[in-house]
Scaffold this active site. Structure first.
Site, mmCIF file in Angstrom:
data_model
loop_
_atom_site.group_PDB
_atom_site.id
_atom_site.type_symbol
_atom_site.label_atom_id
_atom_site.label_comp_id
_atom_site.label_asym_id
_atom_site.label_seq_id
_atom_site.Cartn_x
_atom_site.Cartn_y
_atom_site.Cartn_z
ATOM 1 N N ARG A 197 0.905 -1.208 -0.034
ATOM 2 C CA ARG A 197 0.028 -0.095 -0.046
ATOM 3 C C ARG A 197 0.896 1.407 0.032
ATOM 4 O O ARG A 197 1.696 1.670 1.225
ATOM 5 C CB ARG A 197 -0.935 -0.129 1.354
ATOM 6 N N GLY A 198 0.920 2.100 -1.073
ATOM 7 C CA GLY A 198 1.798 2.939 -1.361
ATOM 8 C C GLY A 198 1.869 4.145 -0.066
ATOM 9 O O GLY A 198 2.634 4.588 0.212
ATOM 10 N N GLU B 86 -3.908 -7.706 -6.248
ATOM 11 C CA GLU B 86 -2.558 -8.105 -6.525
ATOM 12 C C GLU B 86 -2.343 -9.583 -5.844
ATOM 13 O O GLU B 86 -1.942 -10.421 -6.333
ATOM 14 C CB GLU B 86 -1.572 -7.177 -6.258
ATOM 15 N N GLY C 192 0.751 6.607 -18.919
ATOM 16 C CA GLY C 192 0.262 5.966 -20.122
ATOM 17 C C GLY C 192 0.036 4.582 -20.005
ATOM 18 O O GLY C 192 -0.622 4.058 -20.778
ATOM 19 N N ASP D 166 1.183 3.947 2.588
ATOM 20 C CA ASP D 166 1.959 3.266 4.021
ATOM 21 C C ASP D 166 3.425 3.225 4.012
ATOM 22 O O ASP D 166 4.126 3.303 4.981
ATOM 23 C CB ASP D 166 1.076 2.140 4.331
#
Length: 306
Positions: free
Chosen positions: A149-150, A216, A182, A152
């Site tokens: 989780r980015g 994921e 992109g 965190d």
């Protein structure tokens, strides 16, 4: 020196690559069974090399053409082995036997080369060129995929672990490092997960709030890959999939099953306030290396059995 060697299958004419692999009626029957299975019509060129070149699909992806190429090799090698069986072991000429072995051998080759453990034999036999199956045949694009989780962990343990593994020349995937503006999110990430050898799941307090994190993780578990859990500032019992009303029930169940499997996998725990950062990075890196070595040994063992 032996000259004018008679064909081991028909016993009538001089054996040549053109006769054995293309022209002989028995060989033609094997190719027809193969084309019927693939659902295509094809003109069999008498020159095996030209036949192989024609077997490539000009508008298909490299992965699809790899599958077609493997099928071609499977047919040719099957014919050659059958020829040796008939010539030296008094075997019986049987086109259906070769065709059945093509099913088994080609699927085994692709399974060994690819990184997907969920490529089932029934699906392969029923529809070998189905696009959804071919998307699963992704060859290794990275060694390790870091699931996190980015908000965190991107600026601490996930980013530091990525840097540590990169210094050790381990090909690692971290979305902020490997993706550019992109890129299609799901396509890129799914391909990286299916193309990885080992996963690292960094669980954190807000991990379960992220659909992408759970997707994921579920994809890792569904593809039967090794996952190393790191519980960062959170206990396994605190990780729960919550229904916020926006996620379908089927997805919630999928996420919950993956999360439960991860919670019961031996992993590492770390308290960011009290823990030793150098120790957790060393332990995590060592765990990744150990699992990569074991995965490679399993791959070699599988290839030896083929």
């Amino acid at each position: 020196m032996v000259e004018n060697l008679v064909c081991g299958l028909c016993g009538k004419v001089e054996e040549s690559s053109c006769h054995l692999f293309s022209v002989y009626e028995f060989t033609w029957r094997v190719w027809c069974l193969c084309f019927e299975w693939l659902g295509v019509s094809f003109v069999i060129h008498k020159d095996p090399l030209v036949n192989f070149q024609q077997f490539k699909l000009c508008l298909a992806s490299d992965v699809v053409n790899d599958v077609w190429g493997a099928i071609w090799v499977g047919v040719v090698s099957g014919i050659w082995r059958h020829r040796n069986s008939v010539t030296f072991d008094k075997g019986v000429v049987d086109a259906l036997e070769i065709f059945a072995l093509v099913h088994v051998n080609v699927r085994s080759w692709i399974f060994a080369k690819s990184c997907c453990n969920s490529f089932t034999y029934p699906n392969w036999v029923l529809n070998p060129v189905d696009s959804t199956l071919c998307r699963k045949l992704v060859y290794a694009v990275c060694d390790v995929f870091i699931n996190h989780r980015g908000i965190d962990t991107k600026r601490n343990i996930a980013g530091l672990l990525y840097n540590s593994l990169t210094r050790m020349e381990v090909r690692s995937f971290l979305d902020s490092m490997n993706m550019k503006p992109g890129d299609r999110l799901f396509d890129h990430i799914d391909r990286a997960i299916l193309g990885s050898k080992v996963g690292v799941a960094v669980f954190s307090p807000r991990y379960c709030e992220s659909y992408f994190c759970l997707h994921e993780l579920a994809l890792f578990m569904e593809s039967k890959k090794r996952v190393i859990p790191i519980f960062y500032d959170v206990k396994p019992s605190e990780l729960v999939v919550k229904d916020n009303g926006t996620c379908p029930a089927k997805e919630l169940q999928r996420f919950s099953l993956a999360l439960e499997e991860a919670k019961y996998t031996v992993g590492l725990t770390f308290d960011s306030l009290k823990g030793d950062w150098s120790e957790i990075l060393r332990d995590a890196s060592d765990a990744v290396i150990m699992n990569l070595l074991e995965v490679e040994e399993e791959r070699k063992t599988m290839k030896r059995k083929l």
